[in-house]
Scaffold this active site. Structure first.
Site, PDB file in Angstrom:
ATOM      1  N   ALA A 137      -3.389  25.052  -1.605  1.00  0.00           N
ATOM      2  CA  ALA A 137      -3.617  25.731  -2.205  1.00  0.00           C
ATOM      3  C   ALA A 137      -2.503  26.098  -3.478  1.00  0.00           C
ATOM      4  CB  ALA A 137      -5.600  26.687  -2.254  1.00  0.00           C
TER       5      ALA A 137
ATOM      6  N   HIS B  78     -10.585  26.414  -7.133  1.00  0.00           N
ATOM      7  CA  HIS B  78      -9.435  26.944  -6.408  1.00  0.00           C
ATOM      8  C   HIS B  78      -8.424  27.189  -7.386  1.00  0.00           C
ATOM      9  CE1 HIS B  78      -7.322  28.053  -2.556  1.00  0.00           C
ATOM     10  NE2 HIS B  78      -8.144  28.142  -2.254  1.00  0.00           N
TER      11      HIS B  78
ATOM     12  N   TYR C 241      -7.215  34.515  -5.920  1.00  0.00           N
ATOM     13  CA  TYR C 241      -8.344  34.267  -5.909  1.00  0.00           C
ATOM     14  C   TYR C 241      -9.556  33.935  -5.633  1.00  0.00           C
ATOM     15  CZ  TYR C 241      -4.754  30.634  -2.819  1.00  0.00           C
ATOM     16  OH  TYR C 241      -3.734  30.329  -2.970  1.00  0.00           O
TER      17      TYR C 241
ATOM     18  N   GLU D 241     -10.445  28.143   6.131  1.00  0.00           N
ATOM     19  CA  GLU D 241      -8.630  28.483   5.519  1.00  0.00           C
ATOM     20  C   GLU D 241      -7.990  28.117   6.003  1.00  0.00           C
ATOM     21  OE1 GLU D 241      -9.127  32.142   2.821  1.00  0.00           O
ATOM     22  OE2 GLU D 241      -7.641  31.260   1.532  1.00  0.00           O
TER      23      GLU D 241
END
Lengths: 339, 339
Positions: free
Chosen positions: A71, A177, A193, A283
């Site tokens: 990400a 995201h 985030y 994650e």
């Protein structure tokens, strides 16, 4: 079966970063041509690269990871629409190769070729390619392609609607995201985030997006940012603003993952948010990589927290598997041992 | 005695808003002169205006509120340094008048005349005026005077150091508090406030600000934004980054208030954050004004949550009174019935 809805390919072979480095170098040198081709990566190199994920799956008792490109490396703020598209396609193609090599361990979710000047350029096409040709089951949607300057319209504005129409047509959800921050105020994993998660939820609370798209599904990662901790605040804001009850607002449309790295946080999440709206996620291998000296386990071994949470077994089963199957229905056609 | 560290003058007489409206109108009309004088407000009008706060203090069993101008109305992004200074001085002067009328109920904290192009212009002077001449005990420091565009340097940069030197010299803390958002992505009380809290904490984690200023004290409001809910994430990030333990990092320098509007949230806060670093606050009359149908009490009646939290009585006493006396030491000279 345990489905981890939140894994990024943070361990990709170095050829991928080399391509990106060349891309960025070319942006700075008007005489240089942007690279188009990714250097060859063998299947063995790919297999080797995901050994950490496979080991964690095995050690932690999880089965399959909904897997997407790193990400923080999406970095939609770098370059233009072509930069973003070239980079995105390579990232997604590698995810596809990993998922093909390990179909029982990884299912793909795509990065989108967003770009600050036109966040939706090319996104619909790439989503179609990834879902229809590569077998992906969802996407990561960046509400701030500017990387910390927040120049895009809120997610509830009609600007985004053409993309949502395609998501609904393909029956795939988006994880909201953000990526790296180029604003020195915001540490990526420690501020940007979580801020984006909080921001997206409040946008959803304010508008009637899900009246317009009753089948649109959004996953807010990192346990929903600040939202469950402030569930009373949000209930009160909704009440003052004459908006629906939060449980009604989110029921079929908004979901939180369990990427909250301590037991009290996951306990709170599962205490205040209906379990039907929570999806197991870790994650991993991701934002926090160490072992918690207070527990002797990895901070991001969130399955331990879910296992220990005071919810009934039906709810736990939903969090660990069933809810993901509902939110990402295309997963059901892909998993060998689907029940 | 119970000290509420977080109250804003959200109920000021309408003359204050009229002044602001005229200021904003003058900014839009090059022929108009900005107003300088606030229309007369009588002491009776001031007394009347704070009846809601006095009633809540009485009903909820709190004694004194650390009282500052309405946070959302600071709006440092409007106009220039002169606009901000004129507005700020009127707001602070009204706080002073309220504190003078009700010295047992209100103690003053000042707004600062920040402005995006030079966030510190005039701030040192106004802080000195408020502390030395008006008897104020702290200030609200806006990490984002741009109102949601985040153009100022992080709070840990040397840019802010001259102001911190003055804070230390005067022995007053700052509550890190943003104002209204002019970025449509961020709802003020539902996103921007919490994001700023989260952002500030991560900035403090990343840098050595408190090594340079061991006596600098910062209160992060709204229960610390997302931070306590993600305490494991922050412990893990600090560990990965080879930063101090969070408890060491915050010990004498970073404090959270209890503006978290449900029992599970306050329970989490007091479970993970040392009670010595938590100050009772309610934000009343503020962000959320309704009654929670689940409890029959006001969402922002946070004293109920603190009273019910599973901490020992010494810790609770610290949260309700003692910690505020340490963080805002100038309060001790002002409270009649100081113990």
């Amino acid at each position: 079966m345990v489905i981890d809805c939140h894994g990024h390919y943070t361990t990709a072979p170095k050829q991928l970063q080399s391509f990106r480095d060349e891309q960025i170098a070319a942006l700075k040198d008007p005489k240089a041509a942007a690279p188009k081709v990714l250097a060859s990566i063998t299947d063995d190199q790919l297999r080797e690269s995901v050994q950490p994920q496979l080991k964690f799956q095995n050690d932690r008792g999880t089965d399959v990871t909904i897997f997407s490109p790193r990400a923080s490396a999406m970095a939609h703020h770098i370059g233009d629409a072509t930069t973003s598209l070239d980079w995105t396609r390579h990232c997604n193609d590698l995810i596809h190769r990993v998922c093909t090599l390990f179909p029982e361990n990884f299912v793909g979710v795509c990065q989108l070729p967003q770009t600050p000047s036109a966040p939706l350029a090319n996104c619909i096409e790439e989503l179609e390619r990834c879902v229809n040709e590569l077998g992906f089951i969802g996407c990561n949607l960046n509400p701030d392609p500017s990387g910390g300057h927040w120049t895009a319209p809120p997610l509830t504005e009609r600007f985004w609607y053409p993309f949502y129409e395609k998501m609904v047509e393909l029956d795939v959800p988006a994880m909201v995201h953000v990526s790296a921050s180029c604003n020195s105020n915001f540490h990526a994993t420690g501020a940007h985030y979580l801020n984006a998660d909080t921001t997206a939820f409040m946008q959803f609370l304010q508008a009637d997006l899900f009246k317009d798209f009753p089948r649109l599904r959004m996953i807010i990662p990192h346990g929903g940012g600040a939202v469950p901790y402030h569930w009373g605040r949000y209930r009160g804001l909704a009440q003052d603003m004459k908006r629906p009850l939060l449980t009604d607002l989110i029921r079929d449309n908004v979901f939180f993952d369990t990427c909250v790295y301590h037991q009290p946080g996951v306990d709170l999440l599962l205490k205040v948010v209906p379990a039907e709206n929570v999806l197991f996620g870790s994650e991993m291998v991701g934002a926090v990589r160490g072992v918690d000296p207070q527990t002797g386990s990895y901070y991001d071994d969130t399955k331990r927290y879910v296992d220990a949470a005071a919810i009934d077994e039906k709810a736990r089963q939903g969090v660990l598997e069933g809810n993901a199957r509902k939110v990402y229905p295309r997963i059901n056609g892909l998993l060998k041992n689907a029940d």
